[in-house]
Design a protein around this motif. Structure first.
Motif, PDB file in Angstrom:
ATOM      1  N   PRO A  63      31.695 -15.623   7.247  1.00 16.98           N
ATOM      2  CA  PRO A  63      31.127 -15.301   5.906  1.00 16.98           C
ATOM      3  C   PRO A  63      30.027 -16.040   5.787  1.00 16.98           C
ATOM      4  CG  PRO A  63      33.446 -16.543   5.492  1.00 16.98           C
ATOM      5  CD  PRO A  63      33.158 -16.215   7.075  1.00 16.98           C
ATOM      6  N   ILE A  64      29.037 -15.515   4.779  1.00 11.47           N
ATOM      7  CA  ILE A  64      27.725 -16.123   4.433  1.00 11.47           C
ATOM      8  C   ILE A  64      28.399 -17.074   3.305  1.00 11.47           C
ATOM      9  CG2 ILE A  64      25.528 -15.992   3.461  1.00 11.47           C
ATOM     10  CD1 ILE A  64      25.519 -13.123   4.912  1.00 11.47           C
ATOM     11  N   PRO A  65      28.125 -18.379   3.209  1.00 14.50           N
ATOM     12  CA  PRO A  65      28.105 -19.271   2.000  1.00 14.50           C
ATOM     13  C   PRO A  65      27.278 -19.042   0.904  1.00 14.50           C
ATOM     14  CG  PRO A  65      27.296 -20.588   3.993  1.00 14.50           C
ATOM     15  CD  PRO A  65      27.236 -19.179   4.371  1.00 14.50           C
ATOM     16  N   SER A  66      27.496 -19.411  -0.138  1.00 12.34           N
ATOM     17  CA  SER A  66      26.715 -19.354  -1.281  1.00 12.34           C
ATOM     18  C   SER A  66      26.365 -20.735  -1.738  1.00 12.34           C
ATOM     19  CB  SER A  66      27.485 -18.432  -2.495  1.00 12.34           C
ATOM     20  OG  SER A  66      28.869 -19.443  -2.878  1.00 12.34           O
ATOM     21  N   LYS A  67      25.474 -20.936  -2.750  1.00 11.02           N
ATOM     22  CA  LYS A  67      25.055 -22.235  -3.331  1.00 11.02           C
ATOM     23  C   LYS A  67      24.789 -21.829  -4.776  1.00 11.02           C
ATOM     24  CE  LYS A  67      20.385 -23.215  -2.585  1.00 11.02           C
ATOM     25  NZ  LYS A  67      19.438 -24.093  -2.169  1.00 11.02           N
ATOM     26  N   PHE A  68      24.648 -22.812  -5.647  1.00  8.08           N
ATOM     27  CA  PHE A  68      24.285 -22.823  -6.884  1.00  8.08           C
ATOM     28  C   PHE A  68      22.694 -23.146  -6.863  1.00  8.08           C
ATOM     29  CE2 PHE A  68      28.625 -23.257  -7.999  1.00  8.08           C
ATOM     30  CZ  PHE A  68      28.950 -22.421  -8.808  1.00  8.08           C
ATOM     31  N   VAL A  69      21.849 -22.326  -7.556  1.00  7.31           N
ATOM     32  CA  VAL A  69      20.567 -22.773  -8.014  1.00  7.31           C
ATOM     33  C   VAL A  69      20.325 -23.082  -9.501  1.00  7.31           C
ATOM     34  CG1 VAL A  69      18.196 -21.991  -7.859  1.00  7.31           C
ATOM     35  CG2 VAL A  69      19.519 -21.212  -6.022  1.00  7.31           C
ATOM     36  N   ASN A  70      19.720 -24.393  -9.755  1.00  5.93           N
ATOM     37  CA  ASN A  70      19.530 -24.830 -10.989  1.00  5.93           C
ATOM     38  C   ASN A  70      18.263 -24.868 -11.557  1.00  5.93           C
ATOM     39  OD1 ASN A  70      22.592 -25.953 -11.090  1.00  5.93           O
ATOM     40  ND2 ASN A  70      21.674 -27.163  -9.748  1.00  5.93           N
ATOM     41  N   ALA A  89      23.849 -16.130  -2.375  1.00  7.53           N
ATOM     42  CA  ALA A  89      24.380 -16.106  -1.086  1.00  7.53           C
ATOM     43  C   ALA A  89      23.105 -16.906  -0.105  1.00  7.53           C
ATOM     44  CB  ALA A  89      24.573 -14.587  -0.514  1.00  7.53           C
ATOM     45  N   ARG A  90      23.630 -17.519   0.474  1.00  6.54           N
ATOM     46  CA  ARG A  90      22.972 -18.375   1.712  1.00  6.54           C
ATOM     47  C   ARG A  90      22.205 -17.371   2.864  1.00  6.54           C
ATOM     48  NH1 ARG A  90      22.678 -23.968   2.285  1.00  6.54           N
ATOM     49  NH2 ARG A  90      21.029 -23.240   3.603  1.00  6.54           N
ATOM     50  N   GLY A  91      21.323 -16.618   2.497  1.00 11.50           N
ATOM     51  CA  GLY A  91      20.958 -15.341   3.326  1.00 11.50           C
ATOM     52  C   GLY A  91      20.176 -16.051   4.428  1.00 11.50           C
ATOM     53  N   ASP A  92      19.825 -17.107   4.478  1.00 11.15           N
ATOM     54  CA  ASP A  92      19.182 -18.092   5.711  1.00 11.15           C
ATOM     55  C   ASP A  92      20.111 -18.505   6.603  1.00 11.15           C
ATOM     56  OD1 ASP A  92      19.997 -19.932   3.288  1.00 11.15           O
ATOM     57  OD2 ASP A  92      19.198 -21.425   4.441  1.00 11.15           O
ATOM     58  N   LEU A  93      21.248 -18.385   6.337  1.00 10.82           N
ATOM     59  CA  LEU A  93      22.285 -18.896   7.272  1.00 10.82           C
ATOM     60  C   LEU A  93      22.773 -17.575   8.121  1.00 10.82           C
ATOM     61  CD1 LEU A  93      24.262 -21.571   5.560  1.00 10.82           C
ATOM     62  CD2 LEU A  93      22.224 -21.734   7.099  1.00 10.82           C
ATOM     63  N   GLN A  94      22.001 -16.403   7.994  1.00 11.53           N
ATOM     64  CA  GLN A  94      22.571 -15.131   8.503  1.00 11.53           C
ATOM     65  C   GLN A  94      22.293 -15.032  10.235  1.00 11.53           C
ATOM     66  OE1 GLN A  94      21.226 -12.203   5.813  1.00 11.53           O
ATOM     67  NE2 GLN A  94      22.911 -11.162   6.470  1.00 11.53           N
ATOM     68  N   TYR A  95      23.223 -14.658  10.916  1.00 13.82           N
ATOM     69  CA  TYR A  95      22.551 -14.424  12.151  1.00 13.82           C
ATOM     70  C   TYR A  95      21.701 -13.052  12.176  1.00 13.82           C
ATOM     71  CZ  TYR A  95      26.429 -17.523  13.226  1.00 13.82           C
ATOM     72  OH  TYR A  95      27.268 -18.417  13.332  1.00 13.82           O
ATOM     73  N   LYS A  96      20.626 -13.207  13.243  1.00 16.61           N
ATOM     74  CA  LYS A  96      19.759 -12.092  13.192  1.00 16.61           C
ATOM     75  C   LYS A  96      20.235 -10.644  13.337  1.00 16.61           C
ATOM     76  CE  LYS A  96      15.549 -11.288  15.893  1.00 16.61           C
ATOM     77  NZ  LYS A  96      14.742 -11.788  16.760  1.00 16.61           N
ATOM     78  N   ASP A  97      21.242 -10.435  14.166  1.00 10.27           N
ATOM     79  CA  ASP A  97      21.744  -9.018  14.037  1.00 10.27           C
ATOM     80  C   ASP A  97      22.446  -8.872  12.935  1.00 10.27           C
ATOM     81  OD1 ASP A  97      23.975 -10.922  14.333  1.00 10.27           O
ATOM     82  OD2 ASP A  97      24.999  -9.539  15.880  1.00 10.27           O
ATOM     83  N   GLU A  98      22.506  -9.527  11.650  1.00  8.07           N
ATOM     84  CA  GLU A  98      23.173  -9.193  10.636  1.00  8.07           C
ATOM     85  C   GLU A  98      22.230  -8.891   9.587  1.00  8.07           C
ATOM     86  OE1 GLU A  98      25.378 -12.754   9.730  1.00  8.07           O
ATOM     87  OE2 GLU A  98      27.139 -11.859  10.540  1.00  8.07           O
ATOM     88  N   TYR A  99      20.954  -8.966   9.980  1.00  2.00           N
ATOM     89  CA  TYR A  99      19.801  -8.561   8.876  1.00  2.00           C
ATOM     90  C   TYR A  99      19.724  -7.225   8.345  1.00  2.00           C
ATOM     91  CZ  TYR A  99      17.400 -13.248  10.131  1.00  2.00           C
ATOM     92  OH  TYR A  99      17.367 -14.684   9.948  1.00  2.00           O
ATOM     93  N   SER A 100      20.179  -6.068   9.318  1.00  5.31           N
ATOM     94  CA  SER A 100      20.181  -4.860   8.591  1.00  5.31           C
ATOM     95  C   SER A 100      21.302  -4.398   7.668  1.00  5.31           C
ATOM     96  CB  SER A 100      20.234  -3.927   9.969  1.00  5.31           C
ATOM     97  OG  SER A 100      21.762  -4.155  10.680  1.00  5.31           O
TER      98      SER A 100
END
Length: 138
Positions: A63-70, A89-100
């Motif tokens: 799973p892609i982790p999430s975080k709070f932005v204040n 969602a912490r999209g910066d932690l996605q693997y390259k093949d999941e971008y699509s």
């Protein structure tokens, strides 16, 4: 054009109350109760709008982790008028093949430029407002 005193006030106002980067920083700040209220509002909004559903995680999926932005929202005079918290969602932690498999609504600069240009040509007034939970309902 802002006077030097207004510019100094704006800088001082923003620097006076920083935006915490983590939940721990928010809870340790002098405005912890305001950040807690903003966090609860965000979680209630996400839940009430049915933004997500709880499902069993497939074994092969991380799973892609999430975080709070204040964020501090400022009024016209650069005073803090509201504190907002967004869960992202912490999209910066996605693997390259999941971008699509991602989707994020964003405005293209050309669309914004067209709206502003048209408003200027037609001598129209533009207004901006913040809508609670707008990305979840659009």
């Amino acid at each position: 054009m802002l006077s030097s005193s207004q510019t100094t006030h704006r800088f001082t106002s923003v620097m006076h109350d920083y935006e915490p980067k983590t939940l721990r920083e928010a809870m340790a700040s002098a405005n912890a109760s305001n950040w807690i209220k903003a966090e609860h509002l965000e979680l209630r909004t996400v839940w009430n709008l049915g933004t997500f559903e709880i499902v069993d995680r497939p074994k092969h999926v991380a799973p892609i982790p999430s975080k709070f932005v204040n964020k501090n929202k400022l009024d016209r005079d650069c005073n803090i008028c509201q504190r907002k918290v967004r869960i992202v969602a912490r999209g910066d932690l996605q693997y390259k093949d999941e971008y699509s498999n991602t989707y994020s609504q964003t405005s293209k600069f050309t669309a914004i430029h067209t709206i502003i240009s048209t408003a200027c040509q037609e001598n129209m007034e533009l207004y901006h407002w913040d809508i609670q939970g707008a990305f979840m309902t659009s």
